[in-house]
Motif scaffolding. Structure first.
Motif, PDB file in Angstrom:
ATOM      1  N   ALA A 196       0.793  -1.376  -0.225  1.00 22.89           N
ATOM      2  CA  ALA A 196       0.112   0.390   0.117  1.00 22.89           C
ATOM      3  C   ALA A 196       0.724   1.486  -0.231  1.00 22.89           C
ATOM      4  CB  ALA A 196      -1.142  -0.063   1.266  1.00 22.89           C
ATOM      5  N   TYR A 197       1.828   1.268   1.171  1.00 26.11           N
ATOM      6  CA  TYR A 197       2.944   2.362   0.969  1.00 26.11           C
ATOM      7  C   TYR A 197       2.877   2.573  -0.423  1.00 26.11           C
ATOM      8  CZ  TYR A 197       6.848   5.278   1.852  1.00 26.11           C
ATOM      9  OH  TYR A 197       8.055   6.286   2.099  1.00 26.11           O
ATOM     10  N   VAL A 198       4.346   1.330  -0.911  1.00 25.06           N
ATOM     11  CA  VAL A 198       4.681   1.759  -2.535  1.00 25.06           C
ATOM     12  C   VAL A 198       3.829   2.053  -3.261  1.00 25.06           C
ATOM     13  CG1 VAL A 198       5.899   0.183  -4.562  1.00 25.06           C
ATOM     14  CG2 VAL A 198       6.285  -0.093  -1.815  1.00 25.06           C
ATOM     15  N   ASP A 233      -0.156  13.174  -4.495  1.00 24.67           N
ATOM     16  CA  ASP A 233      -0.848  14.884  -4.166  1.00 24.67           C
ATOM     17  C   ASP A 233      -1.674  14.127  -2.942  1.00 24.67           C
ATOM     18  OD1 ASP A 233      -0.910  15.514  -6.567  1.00 24.67           O
ATOM     19  OD2 ASP A 233      -2.872  15.077  -7.333  1.00 24.67           O
ATOM     20  N   PHE A 234      -1.909  13.138  -2.597  1.00 16.29           N
ATOM     21  CA  PHE A 234      -2.120  12.759  -1.771  1.00 16.29           C
ATOM     22  C   PHE A 234      -0.542  12.345  -0.546  1.00 16.29           C
ATOM     23  CE2 PHE A 234      -2.148   9.112   1.738  1.00 16.29           C
ATOM     24  CZ  PHE A 234      -3.169   9.716   2.104  1.00 16.29           C
ATOM     25  N   MET A 235      -0.005  11.808  -1.140  1.00 15.94           N
ATOM     26  CA  MET A 235       1.588  11.690  -0.833  1.00 15.94           C
ATOM     27  C   MET A 235       2.298  13.274  -0.199  1.00 15.94           C
ATOM     28  SD  MET A 235       1.842   8.586   0.650  1.00 15.94           S
ATOM     29  CE  MET A 235       3.455   7.656   0.297  1.00 15.94           C
ATOM     30  N   ILE A 291       7.125  11.025   4.483  1.00 17.62           N
ATOM     31  CA  ILE A 291       7.778  10.818   5.329  1.00 17.62           C
ATOM     32  C   ILE A 291       6.521  10.645   6.655  1.00 17.62           C
ATOM     33  CG2 ILE A 291       9.298  12.013   6.681  1.00 17.62           C
ATOM     34  CD1 ILE A 291       9.396  14.027   4.481  1.00 17.62           C
ATOM     35  N   LEU A 292       5.689  10.082   6.996  1.00 15.54           N
ATOM     36  CA  LEU A 292       5.235  10.425   7.994  1.00 15.54           C
ATOM     37  C   LEU A 292       4.944   8.666   7.608  1.00 15.54           C
ATOM     38  CD1 LEU A 292       2.900  12.682   9.332  1.00 15.54           C
ATOM     39  CD2 LEU A 292       5.327  12.063  10.517  1.00 15.54           C
ATOM     40  N   LEU A 293       4.491   8.103   6.847  1.00 16.42           N
ATOM     41  CA  LEU A 293       4.265   7.032   6.133  1.00 16.42           C
ATOM     42  C   LEU A 293       5.297   6.162   6.214  1.00 16.42           C
ATOM     43  CD1 LEU A 293       1.431   7.371   3.609  1.00 16.42           C
ATOM     44  CD2 LEU A 293       1.472   6.631   6.288  1.00 16.42           C
ATOM     45  N   ALA A 330       6.517   5.723   8.998  1.00 14.74           N
ATOM     46  CA  ALA A 330       5.847   4.467  10.184  1.00 14.74           C
ATOM     47  C   ALA A 330       6.614   2.804   9.705  1.00 14.74           C
ATOM     48  CB  ALA A 330       3.875   4.793   9.874  1.00 14.74           C
ATOM     49  N   GLN A 331       6.712   2.324   9.100  1.00 15.83           N
ATOM     50  CA  GLN A 331       7.337   1.483   8.033  1.00 15.83           C
ATOM     51  C   GLN A 331       7.914   0.968   8.997  1.00 15.83           C
ATOM     52  OE1 GLN A 331       6.540  -0.535   5.075  1.00 15.83           O
ATOM     53  NE2 GLN A 331       4.354   0.409   4.986  1.00 15.83           N
ATOM     54  N   VAL A 332       9.479   2.185   9.755  1.00 16.58           N
ATOM     55  CA  VAL A 332      10.219   2.186  10.921  1.00 16.58           C
ATOM     56  C   VAL A 332       9.717   1.337  11.733  1.00 16.58           C
ATOM     57  CG1 VAL A 332      12.303   2.311  11.007  1.00 16.58           C
ATOM     58  CG2 VAL A 332      11.777   2.965   9.482  1.00 16.58           C
ATOM     59  N   VAL A 333       8.907   2.294  12.020  1.00 20.16           N
ATOM     60  CA  VAL A 333       7.983   1.398  13.837  1.00 20.16           C
ATOM     61  C   VAL A 333       7.837   0.301  13.167  1.00 20.16           C
ATOM     62  CG1 VAL A 333       6.141   2.181  15.510  1.00 20.16           C
ATOM     63  CG2 VAL A 333       7.652   3.833  14.194  1.00 20.16           C
ATOM     64  N   THR A 334       7.084   0.049  12.243  1.00 22.97           N
ATOM     65  CA  THR A 334       6.026  -1.322  11.922  1.00 22.97           C
ATOM     66  C   THR A 334       7.136  -2.405  11.990  1.00 22.97           C
ATOM     67  OG1 THR A 334       4.239  -0.030  11.172  1.00 22.97           O
ATOM     68  CG2 THR A 334       4.187  -2.629  10.904  1.00 22.97           C
TER      69      THR A 334
END
Length: 124
Positions: free
Chosen positions: A51-53, A61-63, A75-77, A80-84
């Motif tokens: 989903a991130y990719v 536009d969203f990202m 950047i936040l997502l 969040a990948q690293v935190v996950t």
């Protein structure tokens, strides 16, 4: 003299019938518990990563939406990948310590004490 330790190390352990161990009820229970945890978590993590990719590739536009300062959604997502990754690792270590390690220790103790796994024991 000093060779006592070496001779103790070179003693051969009794042979282990690993196919019988793998067919034992305890080992099957261990594999089942491991798979019931790993496969769903792996699937969720792969979906989250995909989903991130896809968002990065197709939802520019969203990202690029600013959240604060020069920090945007991408950047936040990404963080969040690293935190996950760390959260899943911590979760798995806790699960393994609580659920998997006691079963694995029981199997290892049976092997080390010379308890043999026969075909009859494996099918019970």
């Amino acid at each position: 003299m000093g060779n006592d330790a070496l001779s103790a190390e070179t003693e051969t352990a009794p042979p282990v019938d690993y196919p019988a161990v793998q067919q034992s009820e305890e080992f099957q229970r261990l594999r089942s518990k491991h798979r019931r945890f790993v496969f769903p978590v792996l699937a969720a993590c792969l979906v989250w990563y995909l989903a991130y990719v896809l968002l990065a590739g197709y939802a520019h536009d969203f990202m690029s939406t600013p959240v604060f300062g020069s920090v945007n959604v991408a950047i936040l997502l990404g963080l969040a990948q690293v935190v996950t990754t760390f959260a899943v690792t911590t979760w798995y270590v806790h699960y393994a310590n609580k659920e998997l390690d006691p079963i694995a220790e029981e199997i290892r103790d049976e092997i080390e004490t010379g308890a043999t796994f026969t075909a009859e024991e494996a099918t019970r």
